[in-house]
Design an enzyme around this catalytic site. Structure first.
Site, mmCIF file in Angstrom:
data_model
loop_
_atom_site.group_PDB
_atom_site.id
_atom_site.type_symbol
_atom_site.label_atom_id
_atom_site.label_comp_id
_atom_site.label_asym_id
_atom_site.label_seq_id
_atom_site.Cartn_x
_atom_site.Cartn_y
_atom_site.Cartn_z
ATOM 1 N N GLY A 26 40.372 44.816 28.013
ATOM 2 C CA GLY A 26 40.078 46.151 28.542
ATOM 3 C C GLY A 26 38.682 46.253 29.118
ATOM 4 O O GLY A 26 38.071 45.229 29.438
ATOM 5 N N HIS A 29 37.297 45.898 35.090
ATOM 6 C CA HIS A 29 36.445 46.011 36.276
ATOM 7 C C HIS A 29 37.181 45.376 37.454
ATOM 8 O O HIS A 29 38.330 44.922 37.312
ATOM 9 C CB HIS A 29 35.075 45.364 36.017
ATOM 10 C CG HIS A 29 35.160 43.970 35.455
ATOM 11 N ND1 HIS A 29 35.677 42.902 36.161
ATOM 12 C CD2 HIS A 29 34.838 43.475 34.231
ATOM 13 C CE1 HIS A 29 35.629 41.817 35.418
ATOM 14 N NE2 HIS A 29 35.140 42.144 34.231
ATOM 15 N N HIS A 32 38.835 42.011 36.910
ATOM 16 C CA HIS A 32 40.148 42.103 36.239
ATOM 17 C C HIS A 32 41.201 42.575 37.247
ATOM 18 O O HIS A 32 42.346 42.112 37.218
ATOM 19 C CB HIS A 32 40.109 43.122 35.097
ATOM 20 C CG HIS A 32 39.288 42.719 33.915
ATOM 21 N ND1 HIS A 32 38.187 43.422 33.516
ATOM 22 C CD2 HIS A 32 39.434 41.714 33.014
ATOM 23 C CE1 HIS A 32 37.676 42.877 32.418
ATOM 24 N NE2 HIS A 32 38.414 41.830 32.100
ATOM 25 N N SER A 184 31.661 41.192 34.746
ATOM 26 C CA SER A 184 31.971 41.068 33.319
ATOM 27 C C SER A 184 31.860 42.443 32.664
ATOM 28 O O SER A 184 31.006 43.252 33.045
ATOM 29 C CB SER A 184 30.963 40.117 32.656
ATOM 30 O OG SER A 184 30.984 40.281 31.262
HETATM 31 P P1 AMP Z 1 38.171 39.801 29.124
HETATM 32 O O1 AMP Z 1 38.735 41.169 29.167
HETATM 33 O O2 AMP Z 1 36.716 39.754 29.468
HETATM 34 O O3 AMP Z 1 38.557 39.040 27.898
HETATM 35 O O4 AMP Z 1 38.875 39.033 30.316
HETATM 36 C C1 AMP Z 1 40.245 39.055 30.508
HETATM 37 C C2 AMP Z 1 40.586 38.059 31.583
HETATM 38 O O5 AMP Z 1 39.905 38.418 32.775
HETATM 39 C C3 AMP Z 1 40.149 36.632 31.239
HETATM 40 O O6 AMP Z 1 41.155 35.715 31.666
HETATM 41 C C4 AMP Z 1 38.877 36.478 32.033
HETATM 42 O O7 AMP Z 1 38.587 35.144 32.364
HETATM 43 C C5 AMP Z 1 39.198 37.297 33.261
HETATM 44 N N1 AMP Z 1 37.995 37.737 33.960
HETATM 45 C C6 AMP Z 1 36.947 38.403 33.422
HETATM 46 N N2 AMP Z 1 35.981 38.583 34.358
HETATM 47 C C7 AMP Z 1 36.435 38.012 35.497
HETATM 48 C C8 AMP Z 1 35.905 37.856 36.807
HETATM 49 N N3 AMP Z 1 34.698 38.307 37.136
HETATM 50 N N4 AMP Z 1 36.659 37.206 37.735
HETATM 51 C C9 AMP Z 1 37.888 36.733 37.400
HETATM 52 N N5 AMP Z 1 38.442 36.833 36.191
HETATM 53 C C10 AMP Z 1 37.732 37.479 35.250
#
Ligand code: AMP
Length: 280
Positions: A26, A29, A32, A184
């Site tokens: 969640g 951004h 995502h 991020s």
């Molecule tokens: P998270 O919510 O941060 O655990 O991320 C969920 C998914 O989104 C994971 O597979 C991350 O690698 C991916 N993700 C997060 N930030 C980015 C980004 N800037 N570009 C591409 N994928 C992302």
């Protein structure tokens, strides 16, 4: 878009359609959003795109930001709808961790001796545990993960292969801000000054990939010096060059490699990486 909060509802949702899963924590951004749109394109019009949102406690270590991790459910729902999600799976912690004897799933230790592994003991075990649970519940044909978390992607590919899971793991490109900073959920922890210095991670990694006249050790030193010079508010946790598949450290870039770094800015731990191919 259908929102599902209970595991048994998702378990009984067999459709015969190609199922694509995009797991997230969640605080969604634009990075995502692009990941979810990638999932949509893999599912096609006829397939079923499932996004999960779950802040997974087992992948946070003691003293890490589980409690304060940003939670933006209303915005997340709008983004999921806009990106073409069919089902949003949003379970509670109790729902995911109710079994009394929950042994969890360990990450393959061959892949966790470098990069984030030593810094975050148990982190990849927590990731494997939750992803294994999601895979068991949802039974996706395809699951999409961002290359921004490259070691996570490698660990999950290995888990799927070790456990003979019938799922294809797809890596999706890192989406960046205009100045190069990888998007991020944790970027919102940065102060204005820290934010101004944070693009140096990508700049330093690009330097490593472009300085192909230098030995690996010299490239790493130049990148470390650049970060120390341009980001005095940051503290480097690691900066390494590894084999892209095995995550083992490489002294020489003679195979597909990855330069990766983690830099701590106050409470925000930022990670980034760049793929480097050997010069033939
Ligand atoms: P998270 O919510 O941060 O655990 O991320 C969920 C998914 O989104 C994971 O597979 C991350 O690698 C991916 N993700 C997060 N930030 C980015 C980004 N800037 N570009 C591409 N994928 C992302």
């Amino acid at each position: 878009m259908t929102i599902i909060e209970h595991a048994e509802e998702i378990e009984h949702l067999s459709s015969g359609k190609t199922r694509v899963l995009v797991p997230t924590m969640g605080a969604l951004h634009h990075g995502h959003e692009r990941l979810i749109r990638h999932g949509r394109s893999l599912a096609g019009k006829a397939g079923q795109l499932i996004v999960s949102i779950f802040v997974n406690p087992t992948q946070f270590g003691p003293g890490e930001d589980f409690e304060t991790y940003p939670r933006t459910p209303a915005e997340d729902r709008s983004l999921c709808i806009a990106a073409g999600t069919d089902i949003l799976f949003q379970p509670t912690v109790e729902e995911m961790y109710s079994a009394e004897q929950d042994l969890g799933t360990n990450a393959d230790t061959k892949l966790t001796g470098t990069l984030c592994g030593p810094d975050r003991p148990g982190h990849f075990d927590g990731v494997c545990t939750v992803v294994n649970k999601l895979f068991s519940l949802i039974q996706p044909d395809i699951a999409v993960f961002g290359k921004k978390d490259y070691q996570q992607l490698a660990v999950i590919k290995q888990m799927a292969s070790n456990l003979k899971m019938p799922v294809k793991i797809i890596g999706s490109e890192t989406i960046r801000e205009k100045d190069g900073l990888a998007m991020s959920s944790r970027n919102r922890y940065l102060s204005a000054q820290q934010r101004a210095q944070a693009p140096v991670l990508y700049k330093a990694l690009k330097g490593i990939s472009e300085n192909n006249n230098l030995e690996s050790a010299a490239r790493i030193k130049a990148a470390r010096d650049m970060i120390a010079r341009e980001a005095p508010l940051g503290k480097i946790s690691y900066l390494q060059i590894v084999d892209r598949e095995t995550m083992q450290e490489l002294m020489e870039i003679d195979r597909p490699a990855l330069a990766a770094t983690a830099v701590q800015f106050g409470t925000a731990r930022l990670i980034d990486n760049i793929e480097i191919d050997p010069v033939i």
